[in-house]
Design a protein around this motif. Structure first.
Motif, short mmCIF file in Angstrom:
data_model
loop_
_atom_site.label_atom_id
_atom_site.label_comp_id
_atom_site.label_asym_id
_atom_site.label_seq_id
_atom_site.Cartn_x
_atom_site.Cartn_y
_atom_site.Cartn_z
N LEU A 144 0.82 -1.20 0.00
CA LEU A 144 0.00 0.00 0.00
C LEU A 144 0.86 1.26 0.00
O LEU A 144 0.46 2.30 -0.51
CB LEU A 144 -0.92 0.02 1.22
N GLY A 145 2.03 1.15 0.56
CA GLY A 145 2.95 2.27 0.67
C GLY A 145 4.04 1.92 1.65
O GLY A 145 4.13 0.79 2.15
N TRP A 146 4.90 2.89 1.95
CA TRP A 146 5.99 2.64 2.90
C TRP A 146 5.46 2.56 4.33
O TRP A 146 5.83 1.69 5.09
CB TRP A 146 7.05 3.73 2.79
N ASP A 147 4.60 3.51 4.69
CA ASP A 147 4.02 3.51 6.03
C ASP A 147 2.63 4.13 5.96
O ASP A 147 2.14 4.47 4.88
CB ASP A 147 4.92 4.25 7.04
N ASP A 148 2.00 4.29 7.12
CA ASP A 148 0.61 4.76 7.13
C ASP A 148 0.47 6.21 6.72
O ASP A 148 -0.64 6.68 6.44
CB ASP A 148 0.01 4.56 8.53
N THR A 149 1.56 6.95 6.67
CA THR A 149 1.49 8.35 6.23
C THR A 149 1.66 8.48 4.72
O THR A 149 1.55 9.59 4.19
CB THR A 149 2.57 9.20 6.93
N ASN A 150 1.93 7.38 4.06
CA ASN A 150 2.22 7.45 2.62
C ASN A 150 1.66 6.24 1.89
O ASN A 150 2.39 5.32 1.53
CB ASN A 150 3.73 7.57 2.40
N HIS A 151 0.34 6.23 1.68
CA HIS A 151 -0.30 5.20 0.87
C HIS A 151 -0.29 5.67 -0.59
O HIS A 151 -1.20 6.40 -1.01
CB HIS A 151 -1.73 4.96 1.33
N ASN A 152 0.73 5.30 -1.33
CA ASN A 152 0.86 5.80 -2.71
C ASN A 152 0.71 4.71 -3.76
O ASN A 152 1.08 4.90 -4.92
CB ASN A 152 2.19 6.52 -2.90
N ALA A 153 0.14 3.56 -3.38
CA ALA A 153 0.01 2.45 -4.33
C ALA A 153 -0.88 2.82 -5.52
O ALA A 153 -0.62 2.41 -6.65
CB ALA A 153 -0.54 1.21 -3.63
N ALA A 154 -1.94 3.58 -5.28
CA ALA A 154 -2.84 3.93 -6.38
C ALA A 154 -2.14 4.79 -7.41
O ALA A 154 -2.22 4.54 -8.62
CB ALA A 154 -4.08 4.65 -5.83
N ASP A 155 -1.42 5.81 -6.95
CA ASP A 155 -0.71 6.69 -7.88
C ASP A 155 0.39 5.94 -8.61
O ASP A 155 0.55 6.07 -9.84
CB ASP A 155 -0.12 7.87 -7.11
#
Length: 325
Positions: A144-155
């Motif tokens: 989903l991303g590196w951590d909970d502050t950075n969910h960048n999977a969609a982009d």
């Protein structure tokens, strides 16, 4: 050349996840023999493949001729990834997967695996390099991303699609979660909405109930099963039947299945290394059967494969009847 024909049936895709030290050729062959839409190799480090370190090139070479098999590459240098992709394509690879999801410190410490999600531009340069190097379907597996502050999977998935990626697999956790907590299948829905290519949901799918819930929450085109396969290589075939609405195959007789799997491991790795490699697989089968501790210990400590073969029938008699997967 294309991915396996996922449009041939209306049911969701069911695939086997890449797992280091687990989804080797004997395991992939066993799972595929029962039934799977796609199986993915253990992660192959692109730099090590090019320098032909012992054991790495073999992982890429062996099994490449198998249908519905993807080879997963890891790395952080576009030129190296491209050359590795060309080499395995020349050797007969059908599909190439790019690893952007491995959370292991030895991988992320080298700025590969899920560490790439912290540098989307570098990640896209790897995708571009691989996609332009080969005339093969390229897929990506990420978190989903590196951590909970950075969910960048969609982009990142949208940018990957624009670069030519044919499918993405999303493990419903961040890298910093490793395997703790529960996979967030709802969050995968954001990726599904962002792209027009198939998205597979991965993480905590161990039976038909979790498979259906993951599909319903994510809206994904299919599922990728990882640790749930341990000790039950027929699981994907059962999930496929359930999702098709047909009668699932019965759990096979474990004694001949495990003995055949054990012999395949020994043949693949050689008797000495094979004896050690097989222990974790045997352990999972014995977990399923609740093998008595003393017998389990003798099998896992044995240095004689013939003795192990003789002990397996007694070890694989279920002490209680496990529920079907």
């Amino acid at each position: 050349m294309s991915l396996p024909d996922f449009t041939a049936t209306e049911r969701p895709i069911v695939a086997l996840a890449p797992m280091a030290g687990i989804t080797d050729l004997p395991m992939r062959d066993l799972v595929a023999g029962f039934g799977a839409d796609l199986v993915v190799s253990e992660m192959v480090a692109s730099g090590e493949l090019l320098t032909a370190r012992p054991g790495t090139r073999e992982k890429a070479e062996l099994g490449l001729e198998r249908a519905a098999t993807s080879v997963q590459l890891a790395g952080r240098a576009p030129d190296t990834m491209a050359e590795a992709a060309r080499q395995i394509a020349d050797q007969g690879a059908k599909v190439i997967d790019i690893n952007m999801g491995c959370p292991a410190k030895k991988v992320t410490g080298g700025l590969s695996g899920s560490a790439l999600m912290r540098d989307p531009d570098l990640a896209l340069s790897l995708i571009d390099a691989v996609a332009n190097a080969v005339d093969l379907p390229v897929t990506v597996k990420m978190r989903l991303g590196w951590d909970d502050t950075n969910h960048n999977a969609a982009d990142l998935s949208k940018r990957a699609e624009d670069a030519g990626v044919r499918m993405v697999v999303i493990h419903g956790r961040t890298r910093c979660q490793f395997y703790k907590g529960h996979a967030d299948w709802d969050a995968i829905a954001n990726v599904v909405k962002a792209v027009n290519i198939p998205v597979l949901a991965n993480g905590d799918i161990t039976d038909i109930s979790s498979a259906r819930t993951a599909l319903a929450k994510s809206g994904a085109a299919g599922i990728m099963v990882g640790r749930g396969i341990q000790g039950q290589p027929w699981l994907l075939a059962q999930l496929i039947a359930e999702l098709e609405g047909t009668q699932p195959p019965e759990t096979p007789d474990l004694i001949p299945l495990v003995q055949t799997h054990y012999q395949a491991i020994l043949a693949f790795y050689g008797p000495d290394l094979g004896l050690r490699v097989a222990r974790k697989q045997l352990g999972w089968y014995m977990d399923r059967c609740q093998t008595p501790a003393d017998l389990r210990g003798r099998i896992l400590r044995s240095k004689d494969s013939a003795d192990v073969m003789q002990m397996l029938p007694d070890a694989l008699i279920p002490q209680t009847t496990p529920e079907a997967a």
